[in-house]
Structures are given as C-alpha cells and as structure tokens.
Write a protein that holds these residues in place. Structure first.
Motif, short mmCIF file in Angstrom:
data_model
loop_
_atom_site.label_atom_id
_atom_site.label_comp_id
_atom_site.label_asym_id
_atom_site.label_seq_id
_atom_site.Cartn_x
_atom_site.Cartn_y
_atom_site.Cartn_z
N ASP A 1 -42.20 -45.40 -40.16
CA ASP A 1 -42.29 -45.87 -41.53
C ASP A 1 -41.07 -46.72 -41.83
O ASP A 1 -39.94 -46.27 -41.65
N SER A 2 -41.30 -47.94 -42.27
CA SER A 2 -40.19 -48.84 -42.58
C SER A 2 -39.97 -49.00 -44.07
O SER A 2 -39.25 -49.88 -44.49
N ARG A 3 -40.58 -48.17 -44.88
CA ARG A 3 -40.45 -48.34 -46.32
C ARG A 3 -39.02 -48.15 -46.80
O ARG A 3 -38.66 -48.58 -47.88
N SER A 4 -38.18 -47.52 -45.98
CA SER A 4 -36.79 -47.32 -46.37
C SER A 4 -35.87 -48.41 -45.82
O SER A 4 -34.67 -48.31 -45.95
N LEU A 5 -36.45 -49.45 -45.20
CA LEU A 5 -35.61 -50.53 -44.70
C LEU A 5 -34.78 -51.12 -45.84
O LEU A 5 -35.29 -51.43 -46.90
N LYS A 6 -33.49 -51.31 -45.58
CA LYS A 6 -32.61 -51.88 -46.59
C LYS A 6 -31.81 -53.01 -45.95
O LYS A 6 -31.14 -52.82 -44.93
N PHE A 7 -31.88 -54.19 -46.54
CA PHE A 7 -31.18 -55.34 -46.01
C PHE A 7 -30.17 -55.83 -47.03
O PHE A 7 -30.31 -55.62 -48.23
N SER B 1 -27.55 -54.70 -39.22
CA SER B 1 -28.53 -55.37 -40.08
C SER B 1 -28.78 -54.60 -41.38
O SER B 1 -29.37 -55.14 -42.31
N GLY B 2 -28.35 -53.35 -41.42
CA GLY B 2 -28.64 -52.53 -42.58
C GLY B 2 -30.03 -51.94 -42.57
O GLY B 2 -30.49 -51.40 -43.57
N ALA B 3 -30.73 -52.01 -41.43
CA ALA B 3 -32.11 -51.54 -41.35
C ALA B 3 -32.17 -50.08 -40.94
O ALA B 3 -31.25 -49.55 -40.32
N ALA B 4 -33.29 -49.46 -41.30
CA ALA B 4 -33.54 -48.09 -40.88
C ALA B 4 -35.04 -47.88 -40.75
O ALA B 4 -35.82 -48.48 -41.48
N VAL B 5 -35.43 -47.05 -39.78
CA VAL B 5 -36.84 -46.68 -39.65
C VAL B 5 -36.93 -45.16 -39.55
O VAL B 5 -36.08 -44.51 -38.95
N ASN B 6 -37.98 -44.63 -40.17
CA ASN B 6 -38.23 -43.20 -40.13
C ASN B 6 -39.26 -42.91 -39.04
O ASN B 6 -40.32 -43.53 -39.00
#
Length: 201
Positions: free
Chosen positions: A97-103, A67-72
C-alpha cells in the motif's frame, strides 16, 4: 523457483495479468538497478477472526529517507469458515500500500499510485498488481491457494530474504527495496502461532 498464481476471485487478477506484469517490470528495470536497504518500522503481527474467516497478518513499512517515500507491506495467511469451523485451503498473499507515500513538496504535488510490485526471493517470485473494481483501494495484491508456494513466500518474509521492486503510474522508473531485518522473536512467535492454528496445517 515458485511463481505465485493469483486465484480467480473478486479483487485478484488472473495469471495472465501477473505474467504480463513480470514481463513489463523486467523490461522497465535496468539490470544494474540499485537496491536500497530500507529502514523499516516495527513489525506488527495481527490475528483477526470473525464468523466467516480467520486471518493472520504480519505488517511493516519500508522507508526511503532520500526520497521521503514509504510503502506498507502485509503478509496474509487466511482460511474461510464453514458452519463456524475453519475449513478449505489456506490463502497466502501479500499486499503493498502506497497511500502513506510522502514526498517533499518541492519535488511532487500528488502521491503516485503503485502500478506493480515484484516480490523476488530465491524460491518465490510474483508480481502484485492493482485490485479490480469494486475492490480497488490504491493497493496492489497477489495471492495463491497453493500452500507449497505460500510457505516459500512466508519463509522469505520471516527471514527478510527478499526484495521489492515497484513501479508507479505514468512512470517507467523502478525502485527496489530490501528489508533490513527479520521480525523479532516475540512478533515471530505471535504470527507463527496464528498460522499454526489454522485447520489446514
């Protein structure tokens, strides 16, 4: 099984909201939901100390290549100071923290906020929810002053023996991530040394 109990202080939600989050998450999540063994970035151990407190942090990110997602994720153990000396109970917490989520641009234009994140292990389970204003920053957090519970959280993280199930705003979909490996020996030693230096141990 221990269940984390957020203590009542600014930025943390009382127990009734934590329990409501657990119920909502269980209703939304199908029993056969697939758990992704996520790729993760390098672990980082950090020690932060100032005249008011000492904080030990263990941080890493989980990635979903599909999905291209990431969580810290951050594991936090902290203690306040009184007249310059460490004193009082330990605070054990985790934040996501999901502020770095990239789709991929073709799939979604904006990054959805996290609505809840459940931490599930054999001996510790809790749900992190968004922080209250004025501490709201897009992350979710839960904490406990009960160090017996805190130790179960710490142990599960250091063994990579846990899953994270999270939901996002305006969606009933639930994604579950599992860490792929525990911290390496040098990071484990750095974090354990910091925690061991706190006065309540």
């Amino acid at each position: 099984m221990h269940r984390g109990r957020p203590f009542k202080r600014p930025g943390f939600l009382p127990r009734r909201y934590c329990l409501a989050g657990i119920v909502a998450l269980l209703i939304a999540a199908p029993g056969q939901a697939e758990t992704l063994v996520a790729k993760q970035s390098e672990y980082r151990a950090m020690e932060i100390e100032d005249p008011a407190a000492k904080v030990c942090r263990l941080a890493f990110a989980l990635h979903n290549d599909a999905s291209g997602a990431a969580v810290n994720f951050q594991l936090i153990v902290a203690q306040m100071k009184l007249q310059g000396s460490l004193a009082g109970p330990l605070v054990t917490a985790f934040t996501v923290d999901s502020r770095s989520l990239k789709f991929r641009p073709s799939r979604i234009a904006r990054q959805p906020k996290l609505a809840s994140v459940a931490f599930v292990s054999e001996r510790y389970t809790s749900v992190a929810l968004p922080k209250d204003a004025p501490f709201e920053d897009g992350s979710v957090a839960v904490s406990t002053l009960d160090f017996a519970e805190g130790k179960e959280l710490i142990t599960a993280v250091l063994r990579a023996d846990f899953e994270l199930s999270f939901t996002r705003a305006n969606s009933n979909a639930v994604e579950s991530y599992k860490a792929s490996a525990p911290p390496p020996a040098d990071v484990l030693a750095e974090f354990s040394g910091c925690v061991g230096s706190l006065a309540a141990l």
